[in-house]
Design a protein around this motif. Structure first.
Motif, PDB file in Angstrom:
ATOM      1  N   GLN A  33       0.829  -1.198   0.000  1.00 53.69           N
ATOM      2  CA  GLN A  33       0.000   0.000   0.000  1.00 53.69           C
ATOM      3  C   GLN A  33       0.870   1.256   0.000  1.00 53.69           C
ATOM      4  O   GLN A  33       2.079   1.199   0.248  1.00 53.69           O
ATOM      5  CB  GLN A  33      -0.928  -0.010   1.218  1.00 53.69           C
ATOM      6  CG  GLN A  33      -1.942  -1.130   1.192  1.00 53.69           C
ATOM      7  CD  GLN A  33      -2.696  -1.253   2.491  1.00 53.69           C
ATOM      8  OE1 GLN A  33      -2.106  -1.392   3.560  1.00 53.69           O
ATOM      9  NE2 GLN A  33      -4.023  -1.207   2.413  1.00 53.69           N
ATOM     10  N   LYS A  34       0.228   2.398  -0.253  1.00 49.28           N
ATOM     11  CA  LYS A  34       0.952   3.648  -0.381  1.00 49.28           C
ATOM     12  C   LYS A  34       0.396   4.702   0.569  1.00 49.28           C
ATOM     13  O   LYS A  34      -0.705   4.588   1.097  1.00 49.28           O
ATOM     14  CB  LYS A  34       0.854   4.167  -1.820  1.00 49.28           C
ATOM     15  CG  LYS A  34       1.485   3.253  -2.858  1.00 49.28           C
ATOM     16  CD  LYS A  34       1.283   3.820  -4.259  1.00 49.28           C
ATOM     17  CE  LYS A  34       1.854   2.889  -5.309  1.00 49.28           C
ATOM     18  NZ  LYS A  34       1.615   3.414  -6.682  1.00 49.28           N
ATOM     19  N   VAL A  35       1.185   5.751   0.730  1.00 50.97           N
ATOM     20  CA  VAL A  35       0.796   6.932   1.494  1.00 50.97           C
ATOM     21  C   VAL A  35       0.659   8.098   0.518  1.00 50.97           C
ATOM     22  O   VAL A  35       1.546   8.315  -0.315  1.00 50.97           O
ATOM     23  CB  VAL A  35       1.857   7.273   2.559  1.00 50.97           C
ATOM     24  CG1 VAL A  35       1.467   8.532   3.327  1.00 50.97           C
ATOM     25  CG2 VAL A  35       2.077   6.095   3.492  1.00 50.97           C
ATOM     26  N   ALA A  36      -0.438   8.827   0.593  1.00 56.87           N
ATOM     27  CA  ALA A  36      -0.603  10.027  -0.226  1.00 56.87           C
ATOM     28  C   ALA A  36      -0.051  11.221   0.547  1.00 56.87           C
ATOM     29  O   ALA A  36      -0.435  11.462   1.696  1.00 56.87           O
ATOM     30  CB  ALA A  36      -2.076  10.254  -0.564  1.00 56.87           C
ATOM     31  N   VAL A  37       0.852  11.960  -0.085  1.00 58.09           N
ATOM     32  CA  VAL A  37       1.423  13.161   0.509  1.00 58.09           C
ATOM     33  C   VAL A  37       0.819  14.365  -0.195  1.00 58.09           C
ATOM     34  O   VAL A  37       0.905  14.487  -1.422  1.00 58.09           O
ATOM     35  CB  VAL A  37       2.964  13.187   0.368  1.00 58.09           C
ATOM     36  CG1 VAL A  37       3.528  14.443   1.029  1.00 58.09           C
ATOM     37  CG2 VAL A  37       3.571  11.933   0.977  1.00 58.09           C
ATOM     38  N   LEU A  38       0.203  15.242   0.578  1.00 56.44           N
ATOM     39  CA  LEU A  38      -0.408  16.430  -0.012  1.00 56.44           C
ATOM     40  C   LEU A  38       0.675  17.324  -0.617  1.00 56.44           C
ATOM     41  O   LEU A  38       1.585  17.744   0.084  1.00 56.44           O
ATOM     42  CB  LEU A  38      -1.178  17.216   1.049  1.00 56.44           C
ATOM     43  CG  LEU A  38      -2.307  16.485   1.772  1.00 56.44           C
ATOM     44  CD1 LEU A  38      -2.859  17.362   2.885  1.00 56.44           C
ATOM     45  CD2 LEU A  38      -3.410  16.109   0.801  1.00 56.44           C
ATOM     46  N   GLY A  39       0.554  17.613  -1.904  1.00 58.63           N
ATOM     47  CA  GLY A  39       1.558  18.449  -2.549  1.00 58.63           C
ATOM     48  C   GLY A  39       1.375  19.924  -2.303  1.00 58.63           C
ATOM     49  O   GLY A  39       2.286  20.721  -2.512  1.00 58.63           O
ATOM     50  N   ARG A  40       0.165  20.330  -1.828  1.00 61.89           N
ATOM     51  CA  ARG A  40      -0.136  21.753  -1.727  1.00 61.89           C
ATOM     52  C   ARG A  40      -0.501  22.192  -0.310  1.00 61.89           C
ATOM     53  O   ARG A  40      -1.127  23.231  -0.120  1.00 61.89           O
ATOM     54  CB  ARG A  40      -1.276  22.101  -2.689  1.00 61.89           C
ATOM     55  CG  ARG A  40      -0.965  21.713  -4.123  1.00 61.89           C
ATOM     56  CD  ARG A  40      -2.086  22.061  -5.078  1.00 61.89           C
ATOM     57  NE  ARG A  40      -1.817  21.548  -6.407  1.00 61.89           N
ATOM     58  CZ  ARG A  40      -2.620  21.725  -7.457  1.00 61.89           C
ATOM     59  NH1 ARG A  40      -3.744  22.416  -7.313  1.00 61.89           N
ATOM     60  NH2 ARG A  40      -2.304  21.221  -8.630  1.00 61.89           N
ATOM     61  N   SER A  41      -0.126  21.415   0.656  1.00 60.47           N
ATOM     62  CA  SER A  41      -0.370  21.778   2.049  1.00 60.47           C
ATOM     63  C   SER A  41       0.835  21.382   2.886  1.00 60.47           C
ATOM     64  O   SER A  41       1.170  20.205   2.972  1.00 60.47           O
ATOM     65  CB  SER A  41      -1.626  21.078   2.572  1.00 60.47           C
ATOM     66  OG  SER A  41      -1.847  21.391   3.927  1.00 60.47           O
TER      67      SER A  41
END
Length: 314
Positions: free
Chosen positions: A250-258
């Protein structure tokens, strides 16, 4: 046969549970809670748990004043100092009681910025029906996932300074710690990065636990956390989650704009304190009023004074 359609939860319907861990960094905790109060309407949370791990009397008093200001907050005091067994046992109890809720966990040396909660909830909703992405986190420059997402920006924007952001792992790279903070404080790095409207998400295969949002998709895989050493070795919630992510591919989503700002990893803390004092970081955080590439506003209580006043006022 009819088509199965998933109903996405509405943003305003989500009331996360906030779990804030604090132990020995009182000055970091002061900045952390002031940023939370400045940039967040804390009644948006279903409940706030402050896990206080072997706190000093002064630290306990500050934590009690914080929870006293918010009707939905509780201080959970546990000892002895350490993740095992005290902190992980407390987390097991809290998360088990909220297995059907959305959880946000942050650490005492993590400083949020405007609209952080709206962005984090947006990221959670965008991935709520994805079994392969059970965790979302903001972009935290002083973290391995944050450094990974920032890679292209750093190479393009600072090509002659690659020696400052390359090299050894972030957790023990005191050069990177100091360089990032000096860029943030003195060269407006966060605004420069955000003005380029970066990708909404980056994806990595691991996380650091400084600030994350998740739900039962993750909790059912990792709970209960071990409250004893595993094979004689230290353990942590971060290690357990990363092991589960790896096992499930599984993966982790990293917010690119926060962005959210992590002060330091422990191995670099003493050096960083001598070169980037926390009073200077607090003045920088006070000066943040807006972040580019945002559309919604959140309630931001006004506050003033430097870190010394914070120590006096809790």
């Amino acid at each position: 046969m009819g088509k199965l359609t998933y109903l996405q939860p509405r943003r305003g319907d989500i009331s996360p549970v906030l779990v804030l861990l604090t132990s020995h960094r009182l000055d970091c905790f002061l900045v952390c809670i002031r940023c939370l109060e400045r940039f967040t309407s804390l009644d948006r949370f279903k409940h706030i748990y402050v896990i206080g791990n072997a706190l000093s009397p002064e630290h306990t008093a500050v934590a009690r004043r914080f929870v006293g200001r918010h009707a939905n907050a509780t201080l959970v005091e546990r000892g002895p100092r350490g993740l095992v067994p005290a902190v992980l046992a407390a987390e097991n109890e809290i998360l088990a009681a909220h297995i059907d809720d959305v959880i946000i966990k942050i650490d005492e040396d993590l400083f949020v910025t405007p609209h952080w909660l709206e962005h984090l909830i947006d990221g959670y909703i965008d991935h709520a029906e994805r079994p392969d992405v059970p965790v979302v986190m903001p972009l935290v420059p002083i973290s391995p996932p944050g450094r990974h997402v920032l890679n292209r920006f750093l190479r393009v924007s600072y090509p002659s300074e690659r020696h400052m952001y390359g090299g050894q792992p972030i957790e023990e790279n005191w050069v990177y710690h100091r360089w990032i903070w000096e860029k943030l404080l003195h060269e407006n790095m966060a605004q420069v990065y955000l003005r380029d409207a970066p990708a909404k998400y980056g994806y990595v295969s691991y996380l650091t636990i400084n600030c994350v949002i998740f739900d039962a998709r993750l909790m059912r895989k990792v709970l209960p956390f071990s409250t004893a050493r595993v094979a004689g070795q230290p353990t942590s919630d971060e290690m357990a989650i990363n092991a589960a992510l790896a096992a499930g591919k599984q993966k982790v989503a990293v917010l690119g704009r926060s962005l959210a700002h992590h002060y330091s990893f422990s191995r670099c803390e003493d050096y960083l304190r001598s070169h980037v004092p926390l009073d200077e970081v607090w003045r920088y955080m006070q000066g943040i009023t807006e972040m580019p590439v945002t559309t919604r506003r959140c309630h931001a209580p006004t506050g003033g004074g430097d870190l010394k006043l914070l120590r006096a006022g809790g």
